[in-house]
Design an enzyme around this catalytic site. Structure first.
Site, PDB file in Angstrom:
ATOM      1  CG  ASP A  74      -2.074  -0.990   1.068  1.00 35.16           C
ATOM      2  OD1 ASP A  74      -2.169  -1.627   0.003  1.00 35.16           O
ATOM      3  OD2 ASP A  74      -2.872  -1.122   2.013  1.00 35.16           O
ATOM      4  N   GLY A  75       2.009   1.208   0.678  1.00 32.92           N
ATOM      5  CA  GLY A  75       2.890   2.373   0.686  1.00 32.92           C
ATOM      6  C   GLY A  75       3.381   2.741  -0.699  1.00 32.92           C
ATOM      7  CG  ASN A 149      -3.572   5.809   3.592  1.00 34.51           C
ATOM      8  OD1 ASN A 149      -4.484   5.522   2.831  1.00 34.51           O
ATOM      9  ND2 ASN A 149      -2.775   4.896   4.104  1.00 34.51           N
ATOM     10  CB  THR A 190      -8.160   0.166   6.323  1.00 34.40           C
ATOM     11  OG1 THR A 190      -7.660   0.715   5.105  1.00 34.40           O
ATOM     12  CG2 THR A 190      -9.662  -0.056   6.187  1.00 34.40           C
ATOM     13  N   GLY A 191      -5.767   2.320   7.912  1.00 33.71           N
ATOM     14  CA  GLY A 191      -4.341   2.432   8.145  1.00 33.71           C
ATOM     15  C   GLY A 191      -4.015   2.841   9.574  1.00 33.71           C
ATOM     16  CG  LEU A 194      -8.133  -0.363  11.842  1.00 27.64           C
ATOM     17  CD1 LEU A 194      -9.585  -0.258  12.270  1.00 27.64           C
ATOM     18  CD2 LEU A 194      -8.007  -1.338  10.667  1.00 27.64           C
TER      19      LEU A 194
END
Length: 294
Positions: A74-75, A149, A190-191, A194
């Site tokens: 994801d990064g 994000n 979600t990152g 969370l």
């Protein structure tokens, strides 16, 4: 079809992934343009011999590109978004990382999913971005002042808490005594948010989340707000500077600066593969519905 390819790292276990991607696209006569530093890594590892065109800036990517393929976690996708910016080029993530909420294509499904991309049988998920401004302005910052994000403020050279005075649409909300504060998009829910107890938002929700990091005022809880809200933050603490991060990009900021956070005027397009929905990803990644007691 014209495809941009971006990656940041090379590890031995990504070799078959990279090989499969290039074999598939070359077999189907797809025009490939590779990010310059990533291509240098692939040449160094002797994964490629053929010469390819390169890009090294967002200005090199235009409307002639059909899609950008991000190889990593994801990064890597968050970094790829800084190249795509407001061009509208869709991003598809090939998961060569670990958890992967954004990088959904797994190594065992690469060819079938890339065929869907080639046939343009995918849909688009539009992802909200955050825009960050400072008052007074910080020189040389405005060229990359968005986050996919989250925008996070956190303490820098101290173990002491910082105080984050927070206002919404110029109305005072709260002063958080904490290690920091996260302002998250639905994608970023979600990152980091969370991990700090924030709620999960589905990507299409028109909301943002404000999540304190280890707050000392224990009644401070994550707050969901409309995404048309302008958020102002003013930080104070024992040190003269604190940290501000936009996804993985970090800068040091003086205490007298005011942060102004609001929804960006453009979105990032993420490729959605049929049957690989957000809810399915939640179940798979967070193990929802599984009971390990049985």
């Amino acid at each position: 079809m014209k495809v941009a390819i971006f990656g940041q790292y090379y590890q031995n276990d990504t070799r078959p992934i990279i090989k499969d991607i290039f074999v598939f696209f070359n077999k189907n006569n797809v025009e490939l343009v590779i990010e310059e530093k990533f291509l240098a890594i692939l040449y160094e590892q002797q994964l490629l011999e053929k010469k390819y065109k390169t890009f090294n800036s967002y200005s090199d990517l235009d409307q002639s590109f059909d899609v950008l393929v991000s190889i990593g976690g994801d990064g890597t996708i968050l970094r790829a978004a800084t190249y795509v910016r407001n061009s509208g080029i869709p991003i598809i993530g090939i998961n060569a990382g670990r958890l992967g909420f954004l990088a959904k294509v797994q190594k065992e499904n690469i060819e079938s999913f890339l065929q869907i991309v080639l046939d343009k049988k995918y849909t688009i998920s539009e992802r909200t971005l955050l825009n960050l401004e400072f008052s007074p302005e910080i020189p040389d910052f405005n060229h990359l002042n968005f986050a996919m994000n989250e925008v996070t403020v956190s303490r820098k050279d101290t173990t002491s808490m910082i105080t984050i005075e927070t206002s919404l649409n110029d109305e005072y909300l709260n002063s958080y005594w904490a290690d920091g504060l996260i302002v998250s998009t639905p994608t970023g829910s979600t990152g980091y948010s969370l991990s700090c107890g924030g709620p999960v938002l589905t990507p299409e929700v028109e909301s943002l989340v404000i999540t304190p990091i280890a707050p000392h005022n224990l009644n401070a809880r994550p707050l969901v707000i409309p995404d048309n809200t302008e958020i102002k933050l003013k930080v104070s603490g024992r040190e003269e500077q604190y940290l501000v991060s936009l996804d993985s990009r970090i800068i040091s900021v003086s205490n007298n600066a005011v942060l102004i956070i609001k929804k960006a005027d453009f979105k990032i397009n993420m490729v959605e593969i049929p049957n690989e929905t957000f809810l399915k990803t939640l179940r798979n990644k967070l193990l929802w519905g599984e009971d390990k007691r049985n």
